[in-house]
Design an enzyme around this catalytic site. Structure first.
Site, mmCIF file in Angstrom:
data_model
loop_
_atom_site.group_PDB
_atom_site.id
_atom_site.type_symbol
_atom_site.label_atom_id
_atom_site.label_comp_id
_atom_site.label_asym_id
_atom_site.label_seq_id
_atom_site.Cartn_x
_atom_site.Cartn_y
_atom_site.Cartn_z
ATOM 1 C CG ASN A 170 2.222 -1.168 4.054
ATOM 2 O OD1 ASN A 170 2.190 -0.301 3.190
ATOM 3 N ND2 ASN A 170 1.480 -2.272 3.992
ATOM 4 C CE LYS B 258 -5.380 -0.155 3.973
ATOM 5 N NZ LYS B 258 -4.558 -1.052 3.125
ATOM 6 C CG ASP B 259 -1.751 5.952 8.792
ATOM 7 O OD1 ASP B 259 -1.220 5.290 7.893
ATOM 8 O OD2 ASP B 259 -1.719 5.610 9.995
ATOM 9 N NE ARG B 260 -0.531 1.122 4.508
ATOM 10 C CZ ARG B 260 -1.056 0.512 5.568
ATOM 11 N NH1 ARG B 260 -0.965 1.079 6.753
ATOM 12 N NH2 ARG B 260 -1.653 -0.658 5.440
ATOM 13 C CB THR C 166 -0.948 -0.003 1.203
ATOM 14 O OG1 THR C 166 -1.860 -1.098 1.070
ATOM 15 C CG2 THR C 166 -1.738 1.295 1.297
#
Length: 542
Positions: free
Chosen positions: A102, A163-165, A81
């Site tokens: 990640n 998601k933060d990323r 991701t």
């Protein structure tokens, strides 16, 4: 990390310098808004495989009236991701972005690092854990949005994700990211971007929109026969929790929405619906696309990845989830046409990675596949190192598909790091599930250009953050307790959709020329009348 204040100072000065040098000539035909959808974990095979069941104006808007690239593949080896999200708007592979996974282990200390982790900042109005993603500090490359905002600070760049990323990395250093908080059902930014939320964010969260699916059901869109080609519900590989539609949101014993409920929404279409609703609020609240200065909105839709991990891309749940998401996109396009104007925005859809099929399913088809226990594999490698050097454990497994040599222990024993890495690589290659492995020295020198997967391994490796032996599992093999995962250089994981729509800027039709997601950033830069991001490796799409 370069302070954000210096970025802002540069942003205020650069328009004057650019005007004086005449290096950027904005096109009068620039879109007012670029909207990038990133469907987390969507392999291209699902888009084409379910095409007859798509709505008239969701994904079909791209396939029937836009440009779609039928042969778009990531070129780095560890397809996850964070790496994919970092690539899309920088035009750079992990070898330049520094986002090699990640998570990874710091090669100097062995300590685990999270890709967007930064303890100097915290979530606004929500609890922040040590490894939570709060800033783009680890991103070593600029995005298209960074180039745009330096050219004109009036431009707005916003990233939204479950998601933060998925929000932070596409938003870059100068944009603003909003992340879904699985503990509270809210969307929040971090203090890297601001000290408090704007009023429109507070109003969105105050309405508690995530609560409305409590005890509601995710029901399949189509009759049972429409899913005949997919794995049936409650397949034995889903684990003790199983998986079946219709699926009720919230445990039977719970009387009110709680953290477990908010987290469970991510494995359903509802978290993606919520992300798109927040994106609508952002368009209104920030007036995106309403003036002559282009804006960028990135909406990373995380649900498909969670569903595929839990049930596999071959499952009926994944099949239906994509159809649900397709209908959500159709509704969002209708609102974009109204809020921004059908001829004023450019829409793009891609994915950060695909998905390796469920190993048990692959084996049932007569092909080699299985699961790797990394702890046991590491123990065997360390046993070999102990026989050679008399010290253990000399290596740790890094979550970035590599081994990291313990520099402290090696120094105590007077061992040569390169020699330790060579012996570790040799031990790895004796593992029946390893397809290739390369040492730090080989990757730094680029000395094996024709070796299997060497080019992809080199693109996924960065000298400052990666391990000392980068390895590739054999095709069909995965290392996870989930039903399925991704992270390989094989087409199941690298082949993703790359779709564009915008009649003023995009010629409709299928393109079979091989391309890569790194080509998107220079393409968008050209459309916006900007130079490509400095680290970009791609070329404008044909």
């Amino acid at each position: 990390m370069i302070p954000r204040s210096l970025f802002r100072a540069a942003a205020s000065l650069l328009p004057l310098l650019l005007a004086a040098c005449a290096t950027v000539t904005p096109s009068p035909e620039r879109p007012r808004l670029v909207v990038l959808f990133v469907v987390d974990g969507l392999p291209q095979r699902q888009v084409t495989g379910y095409r007859p069941q798509l709505a008239p104006d969701g994904l079909a808007r791209f396939l029937d009236r836009g440009a779609w690239y039928a042969n778009a593949n990531y070129t780095h080896a560890f397809t996850v991701t964070a790496a994919g999200h970092a690539t899309l708007l920088t035009g750079a592979t992990p070898s330049r972005t520094g986002i090699v996974g990640n998570e990874w282990r710091d090669p100097a200390t062995g300590v685990e690092v999270y890709n967007t982790g930064d303890t100097a900042y915290r979530y606004i109005g929500n609890a922040t854990q040590r490894l939570d993603g709060t800033s783009p500090r680890n991103l070593k490359a600029d995005t298209v949005g960074d180039v745009l905002r330096r050219a004109d600070p009036r431009a707005k760049v916003i990233g939204i994700s479950g998601k933060d990323r998925g929000a932070i990395l596409p938003a870059g250093h100068l944009g603003t990211a909003y992340m879904y908080m699985a503990q509270s059902g809210q969307f929040a930014s971090s203090t890297y971007y601001m000290e408090r939320h704007p009023a429109w964010v507070d109003a969105f969260n105050a309405a508690r929109p995530a609560d409305r699916w409590f005890k509601e059901q995710w029901r399949p869109l189509l009759p049972e026969a429409a899913y005949a080609g997919s794995l049936p519900d409650d397949s034995p590989w889903y684990g003790p929790r199983g998986g079946r539609l219709p699926m009720t949101m919230g445990a039977a014993a719970d009387s009110a929405p709680n953290a477990a409920y908010y987290g469970s929404l991510l494995r359903s279409p509802f978290a993606d619906q919520l992300a798109l609703e927040f994106a609508r609020a952002a368009i209104r609240g920030e007036q995106l696309g309403q003036d002559e200065v282009p804006d960028i909105l990135v909406v990373s839709l995380s649900g498909h990845d969670y569903v595929n991990h839990a049930y596999s891309a071959e499952s009926r749940l994944s099949h239906d989830h994509l159809l649900q998401l397709d209908r959500l996109l159709q509704g969002f396009f209708q609102d974009l046409d109204t809020l921004v104007g059908r001829d004023r925005y450019l829409a793009v859809l891609s994915a950060d990675h695909g998905f390796t099929p469920l190993p048990e399913y692959t084996k049932s088809q007569g092909r080699d596949a299985g699961r790797v226990n990394l702890r046991e594999m590491s123990a065997r490698v360390n046993a070999e190192l102990e026989r050679s050097f008399g010290a253990t454990p000399l290596v740790q497994v890094s979550p970035s598909s590599s081994l990291v040599v313990d520099r402290r222990l090696a120094a105590q024993r007077g061992l040569d790091l390169d020699r330790v890495a060579e012996v570790a690589r040799e031990a790895l290659l004796r593992e029946p599930t390893i397809a290739a492995a390369y040492t730090r020295r080989e990757l730094e020198r680029g000395s094996l250009p024709d070796a299997p997967y060497f080019a992809a391994a080199r693109r996924t490796w960065h000298p400052d953050v990666s391990g000392d032996v980068q390895y590739v599992l054999k095709q069909g093999w995965i290392a996870t307790s989930n039903a399925a995962t991704h992270g390989s250089p094989y087409p199941d994981d690298t082949h993703v959709p790359l779709l564009l729509w915008g009649p003023h800027w995009v010629r409709a039709g299928r393109v079979d020329t091989p391309v890569a997601p790194v080509d998107l950033a220079p393409t968008l830069a050209r459309v916006l009348g900007l130079p490509p991001p400095p680290s970009s490796e791609g070329k404008p799409l044909p």
